[in-house]
Design an enzyme around this catalytic site. Structure first.
Site: not given
Lengths: 260, 210
Positions: A135-137
């Site tokens: 998960i890239d945020f």
């Protein structure tokens, strides 16, 4: 006692000169710097007793191709620790090919968002332990967090904490949580969001993006409640290696594997 | 070189275990059919992924009768790894109920780890955990006390007879890390992923004369 983990991250791109896979670092998923050969670097990490390795093929999704199985295959000949590969995986068949080439875990990111069913299908076929959802945020100017896909190019409406819990429900075995804003900046992990994700799921969370000093790892474990911390730039450029970092972490009272 | 026959039921990722066994000095024979096990002297039973698929692969491939013969009658040394270990139990309760090989009086049950403050710990257990082994266990010869070994699993063996348990690790409960009964040994952790200590365990297996 189960130890917290240090996971060097090997990001790869096709070289501008010749096309073979080269090890790179990035800053905020941009500003690519070629730093060497991924296999040689992986062998160095093996000698330094890293706990696991993560290989990410940054070009695979943008170029619409499968991740480079050969790199993993070569690495697996001499590296006897768990290996995760990610980048460009879109089908259950891709998982199988990666496993056959020596990957223990396969990381999916864009494909998980665009086709969440893949998480469940892969988990049922290969076991949850094989399925890492990356998960890239990013944080908006108003402080709200959003999940981004396609190598940090595509904003989604997803909140990383909610999405992580959903990934677990769908069958993910682990979350690799990366702050795009902090990637390559050496400014420290985003421990706040790491902690919120770690508290919202019952699967292990790997925190990444921003490690600049050994204390950042300690913060990720103690404040972020991460099970593992992954770093690319930190291990690539500095005079630091996993053995030295481990000593700092151990001194902070965190259970960590000291060299064998 | 020690000849080792490795059971390949086509559901496993065998590359890592094959590479590690060869590094440890094995002359490997990959057995995709039961007949290829005929001249075995030493057997590796790997297993990764879902129990149902692993045991199904073994049964449908017709491996069970010859394995029973080689292991229970001829008493050849065998090591089971991860789900390979779990298949040696009487049954597994992973996503249903599946009958195993029954070499150990044990059930494969889900981990239910609880931390010291009473909160549940994460499942699967993923990572390096210090492992206590029984003195004199042949697979652990030459290792320091409490070596860190690599685990990734949600289920483990619950043995009826504590005498079968060769090693344990602590993860909010006593987790069965290794079992051994006579010529039958198995590990829940992954020796092929446990760097130097893991290679040592595989070398010990190659030298083992039960």
């Amino acid at each position: 006692m189960l130890k917290r983990r240090l996971i060097p991250k090997l990001q790869m791109k096709s070289s501008r000169f010749g096309g073979q896979m080269v090890l790179v670092t990035t800053v905020q998923f941009d500003k690519v710097i070629e730093v060497g050969d991924p296999i040689s670097q992986a062998k160095i990490y093996q000698a330094q007793a890293a706990d696991e390795l993560v290989f990410l093929d940054l070009d695979a999704t943008p170029q619409n191709r499968k991740p480079m199985a050969e790199v993993i295959r070569k690495a697996a000949e001499e590296i006897f620790m768990p290996i995760t590969i990610g980048g460009g995986v879109t089908t259950v068949e891709d998982f199988r090919v990666m496993q056959q080439n020596g990957a223990d875990k396969v990381s999916i990111n864009t494909a998980a968002v665009e086709n969440p069913r893949l998480i469940t299908d892969a988990s049922e076929r290969f076991g949850a332990q094989c399925v890492v959802v990356s998960i890239d945020f990013r944080q908006d100017a108003d402080g709200t967090y959003y999940v981004w896909t396609r190598g940090g190019k595509q904003k989604t409406a997803l909140n990383p904490v909610v999405w992580a819990a959903e990934c677990e429900r769908l069958g993910a075995g682990e979350i690799l949580l990366t702050s795009i804003d902090r990637d390559g900046t050496r400014g420290g992990l985003d421990v706040e969001i790491t902690r919120r994700v770690a508290e919202s799921v019952s699967i292990p969370v790997i925190a990444a993006g921003g490690c600049g000093v050994a204390m950042d790892f300690v913060d990720g474990f103690l404040q972020g409640k991460a099970d593992a911390v992954s770093a690319g730039t930190f291990f690539c450029f500095q005079d630091q290696n996993p053995m030295q970092t481990r000593a700092h972490i151990n001194n902070a009272g965190i259970p960590i594997r000291l060299h064998t | 070189m020690t000849t080792v026959h490795l059971v390949d039921t086509d559901v496993n990722n065998l590359l890592s275990i094959c590479n590690a066994l060869e590094m440890a000095g094995a002359d490997l024979r990959i057995c995709r059919t039961p007949a290829e096990l005929d001249d075995a002297e030493r057997i590796v039973l790997p297993g990764v992924g879902a129990y149902r698929d692993c045991i199904g692969g073994l049964r449908n491939g017709g491996f069970v009768p010859i394995l029973n013969n080689l292991v229970l009658e001829k008493r050849l040394p065998i090591i089971g790894i991860c789900v390979g270990m779990q298949m040696m139990a009487r049954r597994s309760l992973e996503m249903g109920e599946y009958e195993g090989l029954g070499w150990f009086e044990a059930d494969v049950v889900r981990l239910t780890p609880v931390s010291s403050d009473g909160s549940p710990l994460r499942v699967p257990q993923i990572g390096w955990n210090s492992t206590s082994y029984r003195a004199g266990e042949p697979l652990f010869a030459g290792l320091p006390p409490e070596p860190d070994l690599y685990y990734v699993h949600s289920y483990h063996l619950q043995c009826d007879d504590a005498a079968d348990v060769a090693a344990t690790c602590e993860y909010g409960m006593a987790v069965t890390a290794s079992v051994r009964k006579g010529n039958i040994a198995a590990t829940q952790f992954h020796p092929e992923k446990s760097q130097d200590f893991g290679l040592r365990i595989l070398e010990n297996f190659l030298r083992w004369k039960p």
